[in-house]
Write an enzyme that holds these catalytic residues in place. Structure first.
Site, PDB file in Angstrom:
ATOM      1  CG  ASP A  63      -1.205   4.229  -1.365  1.00 55.18           C
ATOM      2  OD1 ASP A  63      -1.609   3.944  -3.011  1.00 55.18           O
ATOM      3  OD2 ASP A  63      -1.962   4.345  -0.919  1.00 55.18           O
TER       4      ASP A  63
ATOM      5  CG  ASP B  58      -1.688   7.422  -5.453  1.00 53.78           C
ATOM      6  OD1 ASP B  58      -2.866   7.724  -5.552  1.00 53.78           O
ATOM      7  OD2 ASP B  58      -0.755   6.703  -4.718  1.00 53.78           O
TER       8      ASP B  58
END
Length: 167
Positions: A120, A135
């Site tokens: 991330d 995501d």
């Protein structure tokens, strides 16, 4: 659904999935090569930052360390999406939305297999967790698919009064 329309929807879904995988993996390669875990890079002051993080759980760090659970869940999501699209997703927009979901799940699955966790790197003001393009594709795909289902039904019932319940 006509065979040509089904084929178009399968191709659309597959193409979107491949685009999401390519874009997400490319941005993660960039993030791993350019960002440091201990350093934020401001993109839009007060709103958007980049910072390299790793997540072996779900959104918000839930079930951290249970990578195998999410590996299996990702595979199930991709298989379920494939079945729905092949059987006849609700139109091209629905197929594209499901392609985004499958692409995002597949790209995060690639991270889980290769790295043991998901990369991330995007932080947004007032959003509770860091995320990546996969995501975002999953969330957007689910939203568009649900809207397609909801509005598709309301449009069909307006066009065909016999499909409305009596009362």
């Amino acid at each position: 659904m006509a065979p040509m329309a089904r084929r178009r929807d399968v191709l659309t879904s597959g193409a979107i999935a491949l685009l999401v995988i390519a874009a997400d993996q490319a941005t993660k390669v960039w993030a791993r090569g350019s960002l440091r875990p201990d350093h934020e890079v401001t993109v839009i002051s007060g709103w958007l930052w980049f910072r390299l993080t790793s997540n072996s759980g779900a959104s918000l760090g839930l079930l951290r360390g249970h990578n195998l659970v999410f590996l299996v869940a990702s595979i199930l999501v991709v298989v379920a999406v494939a079945v729905v699209v092949i059987r006849g997703a609700p139109g091209t927009v629905g197929a594209a939305a499901l392609g985004a979901v499958a692409g995002g799940a597949s790209s995060n699955l690639i991270d889980r297999v290769r790295l043991g966790s998901v990369i991330d790197f995007i932080e947004v003001h007032l959003w509770p967790t860091d995320f990546n393009l996969a995501d975002a594709a999953i969330r957007l795909g689910v939203l568009v698919f649900v809207l397609t289902l909801l509005f598709g039904r309301s449009w069909r019932s307006r066009r065909n009064p016999a499909s409305r319940p009596a009362g």
